[in-house]
Scaffold this motif. Structure first.
Motif: not given
Length: 190
Positions: A61-70, A74-76, A79-91, A93-95
């Motif tokens: 479980i810890e390994r899977m959480m580390q993988r997801a957090s990483s 990395t995606a954040l 994303a640079g300055e577009r963090r909020d919109e990019e994070l929403l998309q990551i959460v 459709s990608k995370a």
């Protein structure tokens, strides 16, 4: 950079073997002997570095959480300055699209129905996911914004599961638009 400890290397080898066995045989059917054979280590050495089967599940479980957090971090960073919109998309459709993690999580859910300790661990995993979403997307956190983060997490997990079964529409555009609208709601809107 110093060399990682042998204990850390062995733990990672054992967890990789446990994951491989669980994917091949199923989590419930995987034994310490299976893991030892997959890792190419004697069973007593597996117990020495990992403990019992419950300890291996916790490590997985810890390994899977580390993988997801990483992956999210990395995606954040990308994303640079577009963090909020990019994070929403990551959460949304990608995370949560890693098929290995999803297969293992489904097996963990099944096992948790008979194992209160495992159920508590999974509750913690999902609580941390909601908190991570909440902390990143809502600059002024409240109980209402926590509910919004929970709704986004539920949408993301549902999307991941539906896509795992090829039920998704093939495009996440409407899904992301709904998520964006959800983040813009204010407490008196619901």
């Amino acid at each position: 950079m110093p060399r990682p400890s042998i204990a850390a290397e062995r733990r990672e080898e054992i967890l990789a073997a446990f994951e491989a066995c669980a994917l091949r045989k199923g989590l419930a059917a995987t034994t310490l002997a299976d893991v030892a054979a997959e890792a190419g280590l004697p069973r007593p050495l597996v117990r020495h570095f990992m403990g019992n089967r419950a300890d291996m599940v916790t490590g997985l479980i810890e390994r899977m959480m580390q993988r997801a957090s990483s992956a999210i971090e990395t995606a954040l960073e990308a994303a640079g300055e577009r963090r909020d919109e990019e994070l929403l998309q990551i959460v949304l459709s990608k995370a949560f699209v890693d098929p290995i993690t999803n297969r293992l999580m489904i097996q963990l859910w099944q096992q948790s129905w008979q194992d209160r300790k495992l159920q508590t661990q999974l509750e913690d995993v999902y609580r941390r996911c909601v908190e991570q979403i909440h902390d990143r997307l809502f600059p002024d956190p409240t109980e209402a914004t926590y509910e919004q983060a929970y709704a986004l997490a539920a949408m993301a997990f549902g999307n991941a599961v539906f896509n795992q079964f090829n039920v998704g529409p093939g495009s996440d555009s409407a899904f992301i638009a709904v998520g964006k609208a959800l983040t813009q709601l204010r407490p008196n809107d619901f």
